[in-house]
Design an enzyme around this catalytic site. Structure first.
Site, PDB file in Angstrom:
ATOM      1  N   ASP A  37     -53.610 -82.138  25.359  1.00  0.00           N
ATOM      2  CA  ASP A  37     -52.698 -81.132  24.814  1.00  0.00           C
ATOM      3  C   ASP A  37     -53.268 -79.756  25.146  1.00  0.00           C
ATOM      4  O   ASP A  37     -54.414 -79.637  25.576  1.00  0.00           O
ATOM      5  CB  ASP A  37     -52.588 -81.307  23.286  1.00  0.00           C
ATOM      6  CG  ASP A  37     -51.684 -80.253  22.667  1.00  0.00           C
ATOM      7  OD1 ASP A  37     -50.562 -80.077  23.171  1.00  0.00           O
ATOM      8  OD2 ASP A  37     -52.099 -79.588  21.703  1.00  0.00           O
ATOM      9  N   SER A  38     -52.470 -78.733  24.889  1.00  0.00           N
ATOM     10  CA  SER A  38     -52.934 -77.361  25.097  1.00  0.00           C
ATOM     11  C   SER A  38     -54.031 -76.990  24.095  1.00  0.00           C
ATOM     12  O   SER A  38     -54.755 -76.029  24.306  1.00  0.00           O
ATOM     13  CB  SER A  38     -51.760 -76.402  24.965  1.00  0.00           C
ATOM     14  OG  SER A  38     -51.105 -76.611  23.722  1.00  0.00           O
ATOM     15  N   GLU A  46     -51.212 -73.857  12.414  1.00  0.00           N
ATOM     16  CA  GLU A  46     -52.668 -73.726  12.632  1.00  0.00           C
ATOM     17  C   GLU A  46     -53.338 -73.026  11.453  1.00  0.00           C
ATOM     18  O   GLU A  46     -54.517 -73.228  11.195  1.00  0.00           O
ATOM     19  CB  GLU A  46     -52.942 -72.983  13.938  1.00  0.00           C
ATOM     20  CG  GLU A  46     -52.525 -73.815  15.123  1.00  0.00           C
ATOM     21  CD  GLU A  46     -53.237 -73.467  16.418  1.00  0.00           C
ATOM     22  OE1 GLU A  46     -54.085 -72.574  16.428  1.00  0.00           O
ATOM     23  OE2 GLU A  46     -52.913 -74.119  17.425  1.00  0.00           O
ATOM     24  N   CYS A  71     -42.367 -80.255  19.326  1.00  0.00           N
ATOM     25  CA  CYS A  71     -43.621 -79.519  19.524  1.00  0.00           C
ATOM     26  C   CYS A  71     -44.698 -80.232  18.703  1.00  0.00           C
ATOM     27  O   CYS A  71     -44.426 -80.689  17.584  1.00  0.00           O
ATOM     28  CB  CYS A  71     -43.465 -78.078  19.058  1.00  0.00           C
ATOM     29  SG  CYS A  71     -44.999 -77.126  19.069  1.00  0.00           S
ATOM     30  N   THR A  72     -45.888 -80.303  19.271  1.00  0.00           N
ATOM     31  CA  THR A  72     -46.988 -81.007  18.599  1.00  0.00           C
ATOM     32  C   THR A  72     -47.265 -80.513  17.184  1.00  0.00           C
ATOM     33  O   THR A  72     -47.709 -81.276  16.335  1.00  0.00           O
ATOM     34  CB  THR A  72     -48.291 -80.782  19.402  1.00  0.00           C
ATOM     35  OG1 THR A  72     -48.397 -79.389  19.714  1.00  0.00           O
ATOM     36  CG2 THR A  72     -48.318 -81.605  20.655  1.00  0.00           C
ATOM     37  N   HIS A  73     -47.027 -79.216  16.951  1.00  0.00           N
ATOM     38  CA  HIS A  73     -47.407 -78.621  15.660  1.00  0.00           C
ATOM     39  C   HIS A  73     -46.394 -78.883  14.546  1.00  0.00           C
ATOM     40  O   HIS A  73     -46.724 -78.766  13.371  1.00  0.00           O
ATOM     41  CB  HIS A  73     -47.556 -77.105  15.813  1.00  0.00           C
ATOM     42  CG  HIS A  73     -48.777 -76.691  16.569  1.00  0.00           C
ATOM     43  ND1 HIS A  73     -49.010 -77.094  17.862  1.00  0.00           N
ATOM     44  CD2 HIS A  73     -49.828 -75.915  16.207  1.00  0.00           C
ATOM     45  CE1 HIS A  73     -50.155 -76.566  18.271  1.00  0.00           C
ATOM     46  NE2 HIS A  73     -50.663 -75.850  17.285  1.00  0.00           N
ATOM     47  N   THR A  98     -44.679 -79.076  25.758  1.00  0.00           N
ATOM     48  CA  THR A  98     -44.433 -78.121  26.841  1.00  0.00           C
ATOM     49  C   THR A  98     -44.840 -78.742  28.181  1.00  0.00           C
ATOM     50  O   THR A  98     -44.073 -78.716  29.147  1.00  0.00           O
ATOM     51  CB  THR A  98     -45.224 -76.817  26.583  1.00  0.00           C
ATOM     52  OG1 THR A  98     -44.857 -76.308  25.298  1.00  0.00           O
ATOM     53  CG2 THR A  98     -44.922 -75.780  27.634  1.00  0.00           C
ATOM     54  N   TYR A 114     -49.545 -72.897  25.659  1.00  0.00           N
ATOM     55  CA  TYR A 114     -48.790 -73.202  26.878  1.00  0.00           C
ATOM     56  C   TYR A 114     -47.313 -72.790  26.714  1.00  0.00           C
ATOM     57  O   TYR A 114     -46.608 -72.581  27.683  1.00  0.00           O
ATOM     58  CB  TYR A 114     -48.819 -74.707  27.170  1.00  0.00           C
ATOM     59  CG  TYR A 114     -50.097 -75.246  27.773  1.00  0.00           C
ATOM     60  CD1 TYR A 114     -51.257 -74.466  27.882  1.00  0.00           C
ATOM     61  CD2 TYR A 114     -50.139 -76.559  28.249  1.00  0.00           C
ATOM     62  CE1 TYR A 114     -52.415 -74.987  28.441  1.00  0.00           C
ATOM     63  CE2 TYR A 114     -51.293 -77.087  28.814  1.00  0.00           C
ATOM     64  CZ  TYR A 114     -52.430 -76.310  28.907  1.00  0.00           C
ATOM     65  OH  TYR A 114     -53.575 -76.839  29.474  1.00  0.00           O
ATOM     66  N   GLY A 115     -46.891 -72.737  25.458  1.00  0.00           N
ATOM     67  CA  GLY A 115     -45.459 -72.590  25.165  1.00  0.00           C
ATOM     68  C   GLY A 115     -44.825 -71.298  25.611  1.00  0.00           C
ATOM     69  O   GLY A 115     -43.607 -71.165  25.633  1.00  0.00           O
ATOM     70  N   CYS A 138     -48.660 -82.877  24.744  1.00  0.00           N
ATOM     71  CA  CYS A 138     -48.060 -81.544  24.636  1.00  0.00           C
ATOM     72  C   CYS A 138     -46.594 -81.597  25.079  1.00  0.00           C
ATOM     73  O   CYS A 138     -46.284 -82.033  26.197  1.00  0.00           O
ATOM     74  CB  CYS A 138     -48.841 -80.599  25.545  1.00  0.00           C
ATOM     75  SG  CYS A 138     -48.230 -78.923  25.545  1.00  0.00           S
TER      76      CYS A 138
END
Ligand code: DGL
Length: 264
Positions: free
Chosen positions: A9-10, A151, A183-185, A74, A41-42, A72
């Site tokens: 992932d980023s 985050e 999105c991962t988050h 993106t 990366y987004g 990721c």
């Protein structure tokens, strides 16, 4: 020989995917790569994200991985064809599993997708959904502020609810019954997002769907790991391991040890 699975992932976000993979496939040895020096990366071009992704894939291929998971969204949106062409092992992105699940769940065939600017700008989710069912109406929205909020650990903060209300109001009159967390988050903010869109909208967590796809692929290839009571989990990052450890534990819901700085 039993080989590890590589996943990248980023940054820390892909740990939500790793968490699902670890829960579903507890015996697999796993190598995680977080490109913390070059995140996010987004907001970067497809060309740059593809270049970074290829560099990481080469690093992981040198570790003799048996499968590459592109955690990721993106990178999955813009770099997957290049990665698949480069690797002689299965390459699994988070996009197709998420799109498949959304089409399966949407009774009214109206789906929302949220992600980074690059993911939404690429239209990759729209294309993947239409590749499965061309008649589905797809509504998309980039939600860049969700990444720093996750985050910061502000999963239930009132600011997160306010930001979610602002972004997600676009879906209000669309009639969607399914929303892809592209999105991962975003799985970290699931409860705030659910509160804003309402209980009747089903959230699709690409992380869960991807872990299922990984298991299916391992079974198909005949190489899932069994009887490995002490699986190795190794983490590489491109910036200092300290912040990765601190923020990452909340994403992985597991202590983060064995983190090393990598040079690519
Ligand atoms: N991992 C990215 C994604 O899933 C989010 C963070 C970033 O912008 O790099 O799209």
């Amino acid at each position: 020989m039993d080989r590890p699975i590589g996943i990248f992932d980023s940054g820390v976000g892909g740990l939500t995917v790793l968490h699902e993979v670890m829960s579903r496939l507890p015996f697999e040895d796993l190598i995680y790569f977080g490109d913390t020096a070059r995140v996010p990366y987004g907001i970067k071009s497809a060309e740059t994200v593809t270049r970074y992704s290829v560099e990481i894939a080469d690093f992981l291929l040198a570790k003799k991985i048996k499968m590459l998971i592109v955690a990721c969204n993106t990178a999955s949106s813009v770099a997957l064809p290049d990665l698949a062409a480069r690797c002689d092992i299965p390459v699994i992105g988070v996009l197709v599993p998420g799109a498949k699940a959304a089409v399966k769940y949407s009774a009214v065939r109206k789906i929302g997708v949220i992600g980074t600017e690059a993911t939404i700008g690429s239209s990759a989710y729209v294309k993947a959904i239409h590749g499965i069912d061309a008649g589905v109406e797809v509504y998309t929205k980039a939600c860049p502020l969700f990444v720093p909020l996750a985050e910061e650990g502000w999963a239930d903060h009132r600011l997160t609810i306010l930001v979610a209300m602002e972004y997600l109001k676009d879906f209000q009159n669309t009639g969607i019954d399914t929303l892809v967390l592209g999105c991962t988050h975003y799985p970290i903010l699931k409860s705030a997002i659910q509160e804003v869109v309402g209980k009747e909208v089903r959230l699709v967590d690409s992380a869960e769907e991807t872990a299922q796809e990984v298991e299916r692929m391992l079974v198909l290839k005949g190489n899932p790991r069994i009887g490995n009571p002490h699986p190795v989990r190794k983490f590489y990052v491109t910036d200092s391991p300290d912040r990765f450890r601190k923020v990452g534990e909340c994403f992985l819901k597991h202590p983060l040890t064995n983190v090393e700085r990598a040079v690519i």
